[in-house]
Write a protein that holds these residues in place. Structure first.
Motif, PDB file in Angstrom:
ATOM      1  N   GLN A 116      50.482  90.768  18.249  1.00  0.00           N
ATOM      2  CA  GLN A 116      49.188  91.714  17.793  1.00  0.00           C
ATOM      3  C   GLN A 116      49.377  92.551  17.303  1.00  0.00           C
ATOM      4  O   GLN A 116      48.747  93.193  16.602  1.00  0.00           O
ATOM      5  CB  GLN A 116      48.325  91.036  18.959  1.00  0.00           C
ATOM      6  N   ALA A 117      50.060  93.785  18.383  1.00  0.00           N
ATOM      7  CA  ALA A 117      49.772  95.190  17.413  1.00  0.00           C
ATOM      8  C   ALA A 117      50.650  95.104  16.782  1.00  0.00           C
ATOM      9  O   ALA A 117      49.967  96.056  15.141  1.00  0.00           O
ATOM     10  CB  ALA A 117      51.159  95.686  18.306  1.00  0.00           C
ATOM     11  N   ALA A 118      51.709  94.818  16.047  1.00  0.00           N
ATOM     12  CA  ALA A 118      52.605  94.925  15.283  1.00  0.00           C
ATOM     13  C   ALA A 118      51.146  93.604  13.816  1.00  0.00           C
ATOM     14  O   ALA A 118      51.873  94.095  12.233  1.00  0.00           O
ATOM     15  CB  ALA A 118      53.613  94.050  14.855  1.00  0.00           C
ATOM     16  N   GLY A 119      50.884  92.554  13.992  1.00  0.00           N
ATOM     17  CA  GLY A 119      50.280  91.932  13.327  1.00  0.00           C
ATOM     18  C   GLY A 119      48.572  91.701  12.902  1.00  0.00           C
ATOM     19  O   GLY A 119      47.945  92.692  13.390  1.00  0.00           O
ATOM     20  N   PRO A 175      40.508  83.943  16.771  1.00  0.00           N
ATOM     21  CA  PRO A 175      40.987  85.429  17.038  1.00  0.00           C
ATOM     22  C   PRO A 175      41.530  85.113  18.382  1.00  0.00           C
ATOM     23  O   PRO A 175      41.081  84.511  19.031  1.00  0.00           O
ATOM     24  CB  PRO A 175      39.270  86.090  17.256  1.00  0.00           C
ATOM     25  N   LEU A 176      42.506  86.060  18.379  1.00  0.00           N
ATOM     26  CA  LEU A 176      43.563  86.274  19.230  1.00  0.00           C
ATOM     27  C   LEU A 176      41.852  86.987  20.642  1.00  0.00           C
ATOM     28  O   LEU A 176      43.063  87.224  21.775  1.00  0.00           O
ATOM     29  CB  LEU A 176      44.824  86.754  19.126  1.00  0.00           C
ATOM     30  N   SER A 217      44.602  87.593  14.670  1.00  0.00           N
ATOM     31  CA  SER A 217      44.252  86.474  15.065  1.00  0.00           C
ATOM     32  C   SER A 217      45.154  85.103  14.439  1.00  0.00           C
ATOM     33  O   SER A 217      46.063  85.983  13.032  1.00  0.00           O
ATOM     34  CB  SER A 217      43.142  85.911  13.920  1.00  0.00           C
ATOM     35  N   ILE A 218      45.040  84.147  14.807  1.00  0.00           N
ATOM     36  CA  ILE A 218      45.809  83.564  14.162  1.00  0.00           C
ATOM     37  C   ILE A 218      45.254  81.731  12.631  1.00  0.00           C
ATOM     38  O   ILE A 218      44.516  81.521  13.307  1.00  0.00           O
ATOM     39  CB  ILE A 218      46.764  81.773  15.601  1.00  0.00           C
ATOM     40  N   PRO A 219      46.241  81.922  11.821  1.00  0.00           N
ATOM     41  CA  PRO A 219      45.310  81.712  10.482  1.00  0.00           C
ATOM     42  C   PRO A 219      45.115  80.085  11.381  1.00  0.00           C
ATOM     43  O   PRO A 219      46.462  79.189  11.473  1.00  0.00           O
ATOM     44  CB  PRO A 219      46.632  81.960   9.456  1.00  0.00           C
ATOM     45  N   LEU A 220      43.894  79.391  10.309  1.00  0.00           N
ATOM     46  CA  LEU A 220      44.137  78.018  10.620  1.00  0.00           C
ATOM     47  C   LEU A 220      45.012  77.209   9.771  1.00  0.00           C
ATOM     48  O   LEU A 220      46.238  75.980  10.643  1.00  0.00           O
ATOM     49  CB  LEU A 220      42.931  77.742   9.900  1.00  0.00           C
ATOM     50  N   MET A 268      53.451  84.053  21.585  1.00  0.00           N
ATOM     51  CA  MET A 268      54.312  85.003  20.287  1.00  0.00           C
ATOM     52  C   MET A 268      53.112  85.475  19.039  1.00  0.00           C
ATOM     53  O   MET A 268      53.041  86.765  19.290  1.00  0.00           O
ATOM     54  CB  MET A 268      54.955  83.627  19.404  1.00  0.00           C
ATOM     55  N   ALA A 269      52.239  84.907  18.910  1.00  0.00           N
ATOM     56  CA  ALA A 269      51.051  85.537  18.186  1.00  0.00           C
ATOM     57  C   ALA A 269      50.772  86.814  19.094  1.00  0.00           C
ATOM     58  O   ALA A 269      50.447  87.292  18.240  1.00  0.00           O
ATOM     59  CB  ALA A 269      49.747  84.357  17.954  1.00  0.00           C
TER      60      ALA A 269
END
Lengths: 203, 203
Positions: free
Chosen positions: A159-162, A110-111, A165-168, A154-155
């Motif tokens: 966040q706003a657009a995508g 989670p970001l 969290s960053i996938p494992l 970058m991730a």
């Protein structure tokens, strides 16, 4: 908890940990990520491999008492927000800067574990050619990754657009997995070496 | 003093200054050396010239209260000794590490301003090719110097055999005098540039 002043490294070290009251355990030994990193930093320092320290927790002091014949006693203070990441130091002429976070999630990181000021600090340090990264600990999976700050930024900025969290899978692909050891417990310099080689090639 | 949480950078900044209650003034404006350096760091950061921060004062926390609907309140804590110097950061790929001290003396800088742990930290950072130095402020003379940590370490390690202070003449000869300005108030990066050129030539 009643630790009395003056005392050694151990206690000031406890003090630094206090603000984050986490029940999360780090490995079966019940140790926490931060403790494992502090031990790793101590190992690297003792073996003259790198000089990396966790920064003290920033505190805003409101009231201090100066009792006779004893140490100054802080009677009122509050936790304040840091303007940087938690760890920095020097390794073979490189400036290192990183943040360490853990999650119980099994499929993504989670970001929300990262904050604007940390991301901005990474951006500033990268602009000065610092080596910046995050250490991500998947507590449930017992897996540890070093992720280049470029990827984290970058991730985070997307966040706003995508995704939040960053996938494992992304971390497995772009990050560097660290195999935990005894000493150092988190051998992150091995990951840093790979990161430096990558940066040098990219540059 | 009653500053209430939460608040901005300014207050946490005050908090960091509090432990050292110094009557010494920095220039006629009554500002202190540390404030001048923090402002300089802020200037360098804003202008994307370097990322240097003062580390928070290390505190050992003994007792914290968690009032409902308000911020956690530290009720008992003590100042602990740092294991590093006060300032570090990154500048054009170089790791910077320094300590800033002032004296009212007019002819020499007393070595008692520096402590074993700071000297050892400098030695460790130099071994990793960090750029290490002291900023020495002669408050009475209103003169500011950047002194290579190599010179400081040598003087400090020779205390037993020799002088307990570094003569101003030596600092004038081996150090780099910094001309104070408006922004940045202490333009130490100019001194760092000279130091880097010297290190590169020596190496």
């Amino acid at each position: 908890m009643t630790i009395h002043y003056p005392n050694g490294t151990r206690s000031s070290y406890c003090a630094q940990n206090l603000p984050k009251i986490q029940a999360n355990t780090f490995s079966n030994r019940g140790m926490r990520l931060e403790e494992a990193l502090n031990e790793s930093n101590q190992y690297y320092l003792t073996h003259q491999l790198a000089v990396v320290h966790k920064k003290p927790t920033p505190i805003q002091i409101v009231h201090v008492e100066y009792p006779k014949r004893s140490a100054a006693k802080i009677k009122e203070a509050y936790f304040t927000q840091a303007s940087t990441t938690d760890y920095n130091g020097v390794y073979q002429g490189y400036y290192l800067d990183f943040e360490a976070k853990e999650t119980k999630n099994k499929t993504s990181f989670p970001l929300k574990n990262f904050h604007e000021h940390q991301i901005r600090h990474f951006e500033n340090c990268l602009a000065q050619s610092g080596i910046c990264f995050a250490i991500l600990w998947f507590a449930t999976l017992q897996r540890c990754f070093l992720l280049d700050a470029h990827d984290l930024i970058m991730a985070w900025r997307n966040q706003a657009a995508g995704r939040k969290s960053i996938p494992l899978k992304t971390i497995e692909k772009n990050g560097i997995e660290l195999t935990l050891g005894i000493a150092p417990r988190i051998p992150y310099l091995a990951g840093v070496d790979k990161l430096i080689r990558k940066e040098t090639h990219d540059g």
